[in-house]
Design a protein around this motif. Structure first.
Motif, PDB file in Angstrom:
ATOM      1  N   LEU A   1       5.227  -2.465  -4.241  1.00  0.00           N
ATOM      2  CA  LEU A   1       4.183  -1.717  -4.952  1.00  0.00           C
ATOM      3  C   LEU A   1       2.864  -1.718  -4.179  1.00  0.00           C
ATOM      4  CD1 LEU A   1       4.903  -2.867  -8.617  1.00  0.00           C
ATOM      5  CD2 LEU A   1       5.342  -0.595  -7.609  1.00  0.00           C
ATOM      6  N   LEU A   2       2.508  -2.851  -3.596  1.00  0.00           N
ATOM      7  CA  LEU A   2       1.276  -2.915  -2.813  1.00  0.00           C
ATOM      8  C   LEU A   2       1.375  -2.068  -1.544  1.00  0.00           C
ATOM      9  CD1 LEU A   2       0.507  -6.669  -3.389  1.00  0.00           C
ATOM     10  CD2 LEU A   2      -1.034  -4.780  -3.964  1.00  0.00           C
TER      11      LEU A   2
ATOM     12  N   ALA B   1      -0.734   2.376   0.948  1.00  0.00           N
ATOM     13  CA  ALA B   1      -0.543   3.523   1.844  1.00  0.00           C
ATOM     14  C   ALA B   1      -1.125   4.788   1.221  1.00  0.00           C
ATOM     15  CB  ALA B   1       0.938   3.702   2.166  1.00  0.00           C
ATOM     16  N   GLU B   2      -0.930   4.948  -0.077  1.00  0.00           N
ATOM     17  CA  GLU B   2      -1.485   6.105  -0.794  1.00  0.00           C
ATOM     18  C   GLU B   2      -3.009   6.145  -0.698  1.00  0.00           C
ATOM     19  OE1 GLU B   2      -0.243   8.669  -3.226  1.00  0.00           O
ATOM     20  OE2 GLU B   2       1.419   8.420  -1.815  1.00  0.00           O
ATOM     21  N   ALA B   3      -3.623   4.972  -0.619  1.00  0.00           N
ATOM     22  CA  ALA B   3      -5.089   4.874  -0.586  1.00  0.00           C
ATOM     23  C   ALA B   3      -5.606   4.815   0.851  1.00  0.00           C
ATOM     24  CB  ALA B   3      -5.540   3.645  -1.370  1.00  0.00           C
ATOM     25  N   GLY B   4      -4.799   5.240   1.810  1.00  0.00           N
ATOM     26  CA  GLY B   4      -5.248   5.264   3.196  1.00  0.00           C
ATOM     27  C   GLY B   4      -5.122   3.928   3.901  1.00  0.00           C
TER      28      GLY B   4
ATOM     29  N   ILE C   1      12.756  -9.883  -7.645  1.00  0.00           N
ATOM     30  CA  ILE C   1      11.551 -10.142  -8.438  1.00  0.00           C
ATOM     31  C   ILE C   1      10.343 -10.294  -7.521  1.00  0.00           C
ATOM     32  CG2 ILE C   1      10.412 -11.826  -9.949  1.00  0.00           C
ATOM     33  CD1 ILE C   1      13.264 -12.391 -11.122  1.00  0.00           C
ATOM     34  N   PHE C   2      10.472 -11.051  -6.451  1.00  0.00           N
ATOM     35  CA  PHE C   2       9.346 -11.323  -5.561  1.00  0.00           C
ATOM     36  C   PHE C   2       9.067 -10.177  -4.595  1.00  0.00           C
ATOM     37  CE2 PHE C   2      10.652 -15.951  -6.267  1.00  0.00           C
ATOM     38  CZ  PHE C   2       9.816 -16.056  -7.368  1.00  0.00           C
ATOM     39  N   ALA C   3      10.050  -9.337  -4.317  1.00  0.00           N
ATOM     40  CA  ALA C   3       9.830  -8.190  -3.426  1.00  0.00           C
ATOM     41  C   ALA C   3       9.074  -7.069  -4.129  1.00  0.00           C
ATOM     42  CB  ALA C   3      11.160  -7.667  -2.893  1.00  0.00           C
ATOM     43  N   THR C   4       9.177  -6.999  -5.446  1.00  0.00           N
ATOM     44  CA  THR C   4       8.571  -5.899  -6.195  1.00  0.00           C
ATOM     45  C   THR C   4       7.055  -5.777  -5.981  1.00  0.00           C
ATOM     46  OG1 THR C   4      10.356  -5.990  -7.805  1.00  0.00           O
ATOM     47  CG2 THR C   4       8.327  -4.891  -8.495  1.00  0.00           C
TER      48      THR C   4
ATOM     49  N   PHE D   1      -2.324  -2.581   1.066  1.00  0.00           N
ATOM     50  CA  PHE D   1      -1.234  -2.487   2.027  1.00  0.00           C
ATOM     51  C   PHE D   1      -1.080  -3.806   2.793  1.00  0.00           C
ATOM     52  CE2 PHE D   1       0.545  -1.632   6.184  1.00  0.00           C
ATOM     53  CZ  PHE D   1       1.681  -0.897   5.869  1.00  0.00           C
ATOM     54  N   PHE D   2      -2.190  -4.394   3.224  1.00  0.00           N
ATOM     55  CA  PHE D   2      -2.137  -5.604   4.037  1.00  0.00           C
ATOM     56  C   PHE D   2      -1.818  -6.844   3.205  1.00  0.00           C
ATOM     57  CE2 PHE D   2      -4.448  -2.468   6.445  1.00  0.00           C
ATOM     58  CZ  PHE D   2      -3.687  -2.471   7.613  1.00  0.00           C
ATOM     59  N   ILE D   3      -2.148  -6.819   1.931  1.00  0.00           N
ATOM     60  CA  ILE D   3      -1.688  -7.883   1.027  1.00  0.00           C
ATOM     61  C   ILE D   3      -0.171  -7.785   0.887  1.00  0.00           C
ATOM     62  CG2 ILE D   3      -1.715  -8.729  -1.352  1.00  0.00           C
ATOM     63  CD1 ILE D   3      -4.694  -7.886  -1.454  1.00  0.00           C
ATOM     64  N   GLY D   4       0.329  -6.576   0.682  1.00  0.00           N
ATOM     65  CA  GLY D   4       1.779  -6.360   0.610  1.00  0.00           C
ATOM     66  C   GLY D   4       2.479  -6.796   1.883  1.00  0.00           C
TER      67      GLY D   4
END
Length: 146
Positions: free
Chosen positions: A62-63, A68-71, A55-58, A76-79
């Motif tokens: 996603l982030l 990564a898709e957004a460069g 649950i917490f890894a999801t 990404f850094f929040i993830g």
């Protein structure tokens, strides 16, 4: 530099998220999944409580993906901050405190001993009510006393 600050702020904020989630979700409407973690141990390797890992890894996954898709933007850094906190949580909670892997068994580190004391106080309640010490990294000063 801004990426590191986003990562660090997320990592530190996760302690607050963990405290609130543990108190109001795990000891609230998802007690069914967390309950076995507060019961005397039985011969199973996994607990229903371990589903919280998924649950917490999801959100982190996603982030990572959308960041990564957004460069490699802020997402990404929040993830990454969430992932680093989750890894810290696993090491502290499952390895150091609950000894799911027998490492750090005979530590003399005052911080780790205080962590164990605080968590032991949390687990003295077998039900979802009357809990205390819901965080992971922050340890109230009273647990540093011997």
């Amino acid at each position: 530099m801004i990426a590191f600050l986003i990562f660090l702020a997320t990592y530190l904020l996760m302690e607050c998220v963990t405290w609130c989630t543990h108190k109001f979700v795990m000891h609230g409407f998802l007690w069914y999944l967390h309950e076995d973690h507060h019961q005397p141990k039985y011969a199973h390797v996994f607990e229903r409580n371990d589903l919280f890992f998924v649950i917490f890894a999801t959100p982190s996954i996603l982030l990572f993906y959308f960041g990564a898709e957004a460069g490699f933007d802020y997402k990404f850094f929040i993830g990454l901050g969430i992932f680093a906190y989750g890894l810290s949580y696993f090491i502290v909670h499952d390895i150091i405190i609950h000894q799911r892997l027998k490492l750090f068994k005979n530590t003399k580190n005052k911080y780790l001993i205080a962590l164990r004391k605080g968590h032991k106080v949390h687990h003295k309640h077998l039900g979802k009510e009357h809990g205390e010490c819901f965080g992971m990294l922050f340890v109230p000063f009273k647990y540093f006393k011997i």
